[in-house]
Design a protein around this motif. Sequence first.
Motif, PDB file in Angstrom:
ATOM      1  N   PHE A 120     -10.708  -0.512   6.331  1.00 20.78           N
ATOM      2  CA  PHE A 120      -9.472  -1.076   6.366  1.00 20.78           C
ATOM      3  C   PHE A 120      -8.414  -0.362   5.910  1.00 20.78           C
ATOM      4  O   PHE A 120      -7.186  -0.753   6.232  1.00 20.78           O
ATOM      5  CB  PHE A 120      -9.468  -2.226   5.152  1.00 20.78           C
ATOM      6  CG  PHE A 120     -10.369  -3.573   5.636  1.00 20.78           C
ATOM      7  CD1 PHE A 120      -9.474  -4.448   6.503  1.00 20.78           C
ATOM      8  CD2 PHE A 120     -11.510  -3.956   5.527  1.00 20.78           C
ATOM      9  CE1 PHE A 120     -10.013  -5.514   6.809  1.00 20.78           C
ATOM     10  CE2 PHE A 120     -12.022  -5.001   5.970  1.00 20.78           C
ATOM     11  CZ  PHE A 120     -11.600  -5.905   6.781  1.00 20.78           C
ATOM     12  N   LYS A 124      -5.337  -1.356   8.581  1.00 15.67           N
ATOM     13  CA  LYS A 124      -3.782  -1.495   7.977  1.00 15.67           C
ATOM     14  C   LYS A 124      -2.856  -0.634   8.705  1.00 15.67           C
ATOM     15  O   LYS A 124      -1.587  -1.064   9.140  1.00 15.67           O
ATOM     16  CB  LYS A 124      -3.908  -1.198   6.615  1.00 15.67           C
ATOM     17  CG  LYS A 124      -4.424  -2.338   5.727  1.00 15.67           C
ATOM     18  CD  LYS A 124      -3.886  -1.971   4.178  1.00 15.67           C
ATOM     19  CE  LYS A 124      -4.875  -0.831   3.533  1.00 15.67           C
ATOM     20  NZ  LYS A 124      -6.002  -1.648   3.088  1.00 15.67           N
ATOM     21  N   VAL A 127      -2.202  -1.963  12.162  1.00  8.47           N
ATOM     22  CA  VAL A 127      -1.279  -3.194  12.028  1.00  8.47           C
ATOM     23  C   VAL A 127       0.011  -2.896  12.275  1.00  8.47           C
ATOM     24  O   VAL A 127       0.819  -3.642  12.698  1.00  8.47           O
ATOM     25  CB  VAL A 127      -1.746  -4.164  10.714  1.00  8.47           C
ATOM     26  CG1 VAL A 127      -0.575  -5.316  10.682  1.00  8.47           C
ATOM     27  CG2 VAL A 127      -2.891  -4.911  11.126  1.00  8.47           C
ATOM     28  N   GLY A 275      -1.205  -4.627   0.905  1.00  6.04           N
ATOM     29  CA  GLY A 275      -2.365  -4.018   2.010  1.00  6.04           C
ATOM     30  C   GLY A 275      -3.113  -5.165   2.131  1.00  6.04           C
ATOM     31  O   GLY A 275      -3.765  -5.227   3.414  1.00  6.04           O
ATOM     32  N   GLU A 276      -3.602  -6.080   1.467  1.00  7.29           N
ATOM     33  CA  GLU A 276      -4.601  -7.118   1.866  1.00  7.29           C
ATOM     34  C   GLU A 276      -3.906  -7.908   2.713  1.00  7.29           C
ATOM     35  O   GLU A 276      -4.469  -8.494   3.589  1.00  7.29           O
ATOM     36  CB  GLU A 276      -4.885  -7.800   0.645  1.00  7.29           C
ATOM     37  CG  GLU A 276      -5.858  -7.278  -0.551  1.00  7.29           C
ATOM     38  CD  GLU A 276      -5.980  -7.895  -1.865  1.00  7.29           C
ATOM     39  OE1 GLU A 276      -7.042  -7.616  -2.500  1.00  7.29           O
ATOM     40  OE2 GLU A 276      -5.283  -8.658  -2.316  1.00  7.29           O
ATOM     41  N   ALA A 278      -1.984  -7.119   4.934  1.00 10.54           N
ATOM     42  CA  ALA A 278      -2.165  -6.335   6.257  1.00 10.54           C
ATOM     43  C   ALA A 278      -3.690  -6.496   6.926  1.00 10.54           C
ATOM     44  O   ALA A 278      -3.925  -6.589   8.146  1.00 10.54           O
ATOM     45  CB  ALA A 278      -1.888  -5.029   6.347  1.00 10.54           C
ATOM     46  N   ASP A 279      -4.662  -6.419   5.977  1.00 13.49           N
ATOM     47  CA  ASP A 279      -6.054  -6.571   6.167  1.00 13.49           C
ATOM     48  C   ASP A 279      -6.141  -7.995   7.002  1.00 13.49           C
ATOM     49  O   ASP A 279      -6.834  -8.076   7.881  1.00 13.49           O
ATOM     50  CB  ASP A 279      -6.840  -6.577   5.186  1.00 13.49           C
ATOM     51  CG  ASP A 279      -6.866  -5.117   4.602  1.00 13.49           C
ATOM     52  OD1 ASP A 279      -6.620  -4.147   5.176  1.00 13.49           O
ATOM     53  OD2 ASP A 279      -7.147  -4.999   3.235  1.00 13.49           O
ATOM     54  N   PHE A 373       5.853  -4.137   5.803  1.00 15.36           N
ATOM     55  CA  PHE A 373       4.473  -3.820   5.989  1.00 15.36           C
ATOM     56  C   PHE A 373       4.629  -2.263   5.825  1.00 15.36           C
ATOM     57  O   PHE A 373       3.504  -1.440   5.298  1.00 15.36           O
ATOM     58  CB  PHE A 373       3.950  -4.135   7.365  1.00 15.36           C
ATOM     59  CG  PHE A 373       3.142  -5.133   7.223  1.00 15.36           C
ATOM     60  CD1 PHE A 373       2.289  -5.524   6.145  1.00 15.36           C
ATOM     61  CD2 PHE A 373       3.073  -6.371   8.279  1.00 15.36           C
ATOM     62  CE1 PHE A 373       1.565  -6.711   6.148  1.00 15.36           C
ATOM     63  CE2 PHE A 373       2.442  -7.455   8.156  1.00 15.36           C
ATOM     64  CZ  PHE A 373       1.436  -7.590   6.839  1.00 15.36           C
ATOM     65  N   VAL A 377       2.203   0.174   3.290  1.00 16.86           N
ATOM     66  CA  VAL A 377       1.023   0.776   3.807  1.00 16.86           C
ATOM     67  C   VAL A 377       1.183   2.262   3.528  1.00 16.86           C
ATOM     68  O   VAL A 377       0.067   2.869   3.388  1.00 16.86           O
ATOM     69  CB  VAL A 377       0.682   0.322   5.398  1.00 16.86           C
ATOM     70  CG1 VAL A 377      -0.282   1.180   5.779  1.00 16.86           C
ATOM     71  CG2 VAL A 377       0.522  -1.228   5.556  1.00 16.86           C
TER      72      VAL A 377
END
Length: 440
Positions: A120, A124, A127, A275-276, A278-279, A373, A377
Motif C-alpha cells: 500500500f 498511496k 493515488v 494514508g488509509e 489514500a489506500d 493527499f 503521503v
Amino acid sequence: MGPMDGAEKPSFADLVRVFARIGLLSFGGPAGQIALMHSELVEKRGWIGEPQFLHALNFCHLLPGPEAQQLATYAGWRLYGVRGGLAAGLLFLLPGVAIILALSVLYAYAAGLDWFAAIFLGIKAAVLAVVLQALIRMARRALDSLFKQGLAGLAFVGLFFLDLPFPLVLLGAAAAGGIVASLTPSWLKLQAVPADPVRTARPAMRATAHTIAVWAMLWALPLFAVWIVLGGDHVLMDIGLFFSQLAVVTFGGAYAVLAYMAQEAVQGFGWLQPGEMADGLGLAETTPGPLILVTQFVGFLAAYRDAAPFTPLLAGALGALLTLWVTFTPCFLWIFTFAPWIDRLQNARGLTGALAAITAAVVGVIANLSLWFALHVLFGSVTERRLGVVRLYWPDITTFDGLAMALGLIAGVHLLVLRRSVAEVLSAAAVLGFIATIFI
C-alpha cells in the motif's frame, strides 16, 4: 414507457444481462464507465440515441452524487420505468460492492503486516498521480473562462487556507453562477437559450410528491432503526448522518465527494488516518463500480474500530451496509423524482449557471484534495498551524519519504505521459512498493 429514439424495446432479461455486464466491466472511474455505457447502449444495441444519451448525461451532472451510477439508473428508467431503473442501478453497483467489502475485511485484518504496508505504500504514491490526472482533466473541461478560473481559485483558498465548510463553498459558487447567468452569461460561456424552447407536458405534481415521500422514508428507515436500538451517539448514527449529508451536498462528481469525505473522515471524525484514506481510494480505483464505493471502505473501518456492542467484523459489515444505503438510496430518489422533469430543468438558465459555477469550483476542491493527499503521503508528520483565520499545514521535513516520492513520480510518468490505465499504474505501483521495501 418505451426506449429512446423509437428503437426496438429490449426484453427485461436483456436489460438485466447487459447491465450485469456493465457492472462487471465498469473499471476506470466515471469517464471510463460512461464510455462503456455509451458503447453498450448507444453503439452496439441502439437502445438509446446519441442525443438522448448526451441529454441524460447532462441531466445527471445536475444532480449530487456519482454521475455514472445515476446515468445507469436513468437509462434503465427510460426503458422499463422504476423496475428498470432499480435493476440497472443495482447491477451497476453490486459487483464493486462485493469486492470492496471483501477487500475492506482483508485490509482490517492485514493492515499491521509488513508486506501489506509495503504494497500500500506504492498504491498511496500512485493515488497522488491519479488525483492529479483527475484535476488536470477537469480543469481543461471546466475552466474555459476567466470567471470560472477565479471561482476555482477562490474555492481552493476557502477550503485549504480558510477551512471553510464544503457545503458553504458550493452554495456560494451556485449563488454566484445563478446571478452571473442572468446578468452576464458570457462569463460562464453558457449557450444562448432558444427563444421558444421545446416544452414537454408538465409532470404530475402529485406523482412527484409521492415519489419523494416514498424514497425519503426508505432513506431514513435504517437511521431511525439505529436511533431506536443503539441511540443517537453510536458510531453507526454518526456514519448514517454524515453520509446522508454527503449525498445531498456533493455536486460535481466523484472527486468532489472524495475531497469532502476524506478530510471529514480523517480530521473531523478521526475514523481513518490520511494514508488509509489514500489506500481506500486506491482500492476503489482498481475495482469495478463507481469510485464513490470508497465510502463503503470508510464506513466499514469506522464501525470496525468502534464495534461495541457487536463484534468488530459484524460492526464493520453493518457500517459498510449503512453507508451504502444512505449513499445510494438518494441517487434513486433524485432520478425517479426529477427524470420526468428533465427537459424543463435543462431549459432553466439560472440552474444551468449555478451548476456550471459549481463544476468550476469543484476544480478548486480537487486541487485542495491533491495537495492535502500529497502532504500526508510524502511526510510522516504534518501539523496544523493558525495565523488568525488562516490555516496552514506544516510538514516535518525530517519525516520526508523519498521512496513515496519516487514511486509517485514513476506513476505520474506512466499515467500522464505514457497514458497507461489507472488499473495498470496502481497494480504496478503496488508491486514496486513491495519490492522496494524489501531491498531498501
